[in-house]
Design a protein around this motif. Structure first.
Motif, PDB file in Angstrom:
ATOM      1  N   ALA A   2      -4.949  -0.059   6.182  1.00 36.93           N
ATOM      2  CA  ALA A   2      -5.272  -1.147   7.043  1.00 36.93           C
ATOM      3  C   ALA A   2      -4.315  -1.451   7.965  1.00 36.93           C
ATOM      4  O   ALA A   2      -3.125  -1.039   7.851  1.00 36.93           O
ATOM      5  N   VAL A   7      -3.666  -6.878   7.439  1.00 41.85           N
ATOM      6  CA  VAL A   7      -3.048  -7.045   6.233  1.00 41.85           C
ATOM      7  C   VAL A   7      -2.175  -8.527   6.100  1.00 41.85           C
ATOM      8  O   VAL A   7      -2.443  -9.392   4.978  1.00 41.85           O
ATOM      9  N   ARG A  13      -1.675 -12.760   0.568  1.00 39.26           N
ATOM     10  CA  ARG A  13      -0.786 -11.608   0.658  1.00 39.26           C
ATOM     11  C   ARG A  13       0.498 -12.236   1.504  1.00 39.26           C
ATOM     12  O   ARG A  13       1.555 -11.927   0.921  1.00 39.26           O
ATOM     13  N   LYS A  52      -5.538  -7.584  -6.693  1.00 41.81           N
ATOM     14  CA  LYS A  52      -6.379  -6.904  -5.487  1.00 41.81           C
ATOM     15  C   LYS A  52      -5.548  -6.926  -4.507  1.00 41.81           C
ATOM     16  O   LYS A  52      -5.514  -5.939  -3.615  1.00 41.81           O
ATOM     17  N   HIS A  53      -4.663  -7.867  -4.289  1.00 40.42           N
ATOM     18  CA  HIS A  53      -3.970  -7.929  -2.952  1.00 40.42           C
ATOM     19  C   HIS A  53      -2.736  -7.292  -2.997  1.00 40.42           C
ATOM     20  O   HIS A  53      -2.343  -6.609  -2.035  1.00 40.42           O
ATOM     21  N   VAL A  56      -3.765  -4.068  -1.736  1.00 44.22           N
ATOM     22  CA  VAL A  56      -3.787  -3.769  -0.109  1.00 44.22           C
ATOM     23  C   VAL A  56      -2.346  -3.652   0.131  1.00 44.22           C
ATOM     24  O   VAL A  56      -2.137  -2.698   1.275  1.00 44.22           O
ATOM     25  N   GLU A  59      -0.992   0.029  -0.362  1.00 46.03           N
ATOM     26  CA  GLU A  59      -1.482   0.686   0.421  1.00 46.03           C
ATOM     27  C   GLU A  59      -0.985   0.858   1.947  1.00 46.03           C
ATOM     28  O   GLU A  59      -0.981   1.641   2.719  1.00 46.03           O
ATOM     29  N   SER A  60      -0.488  -0.395   2.272  1.00 45.38           N
ATOM     30  CA  SER A  60      -0.191  -0.611   3.599  1.00 45.38           C
ATOM     31  C   SER A  60       1.410  -0.246   3.578  1.00 45.38           C
ATOM     32  O   SER A  60       2.066  -0.444   4.608  1.00 45.38           O
TER      33      SER A  60
END
Length: 150
Positions: A2, A7, A13, A52-53, A56, A59-60
């Motif tokens: 993303a 993000v 986040r 979940k956050h 993300v 992954e970023s």
């Protein structure tokens, strides 16, 4: 992966990143690491939501994770934030202010001359920034105190 702006656009986040930063600064002997359960406690959010956050953020590249048995410990990774910094710097540097002054004209006392529309826009931005800063402080400060034991 993303876009970094997408993000950090999510408030949960950003709250997680703030918890990680506070851990890094407030408990240096931890190496900045904090468990998922401690993040959940600090935010008062559910574990699935936090996980979940964190996925993300992981992954970023904004967080690093270390696994120890069934436990996961997260810490802040500032590398991807350089993209945000690179984008923001022109808006924050004194050169940008000088450029704006040259474009807008400067009053005799050194202040930038703004027309009514520009003044209203600047006022709206200032109010939005102040409101946001107040809201973040009101939410994060109590959680920070609980997290680091102030």
């Amino acid at each position: 992966m993303a876009d970094i702006f997408d993000v950090v656009a999510d408030s949960t986040r950003r709250d997680i990143l703030a918890v990680l930063l506070e851990r890094e600064r407030g408990v240096p002997q931890s190496g900045g690491e904090i468990s998922v359960s401690d993040i959940v406690t600090a935010l008062g959010a559910s574990q699935p939501t936090v996980s979940k956050h964190l996925k993300v953020l992981r992954e970023s590249g904004l967080v690093a994770v270390r696994e120890e048995g069934q436990h996961r410990y997260y810490k802040l990774d500032r590398g991807p934030l350089e993209t945000l910094e690179d984008w923001l710097i022109p808006f924050l540097s004194s050169d940008a202010a000088a450029d704006a002054a040259a474009l807008a004209g400067v009053e005799s006392n050194g202040e930038i001359a703004l027309n009514d529309d520009q003044r209203a826009f600047a006022s709206a931005i200032g109010k939005a920034f102040a409101d946001t800063a107040h809201q973040v402080t009101a939410v994060v400060a109590p959680k920070r105190r609980r997290l680091i034991g102030d």
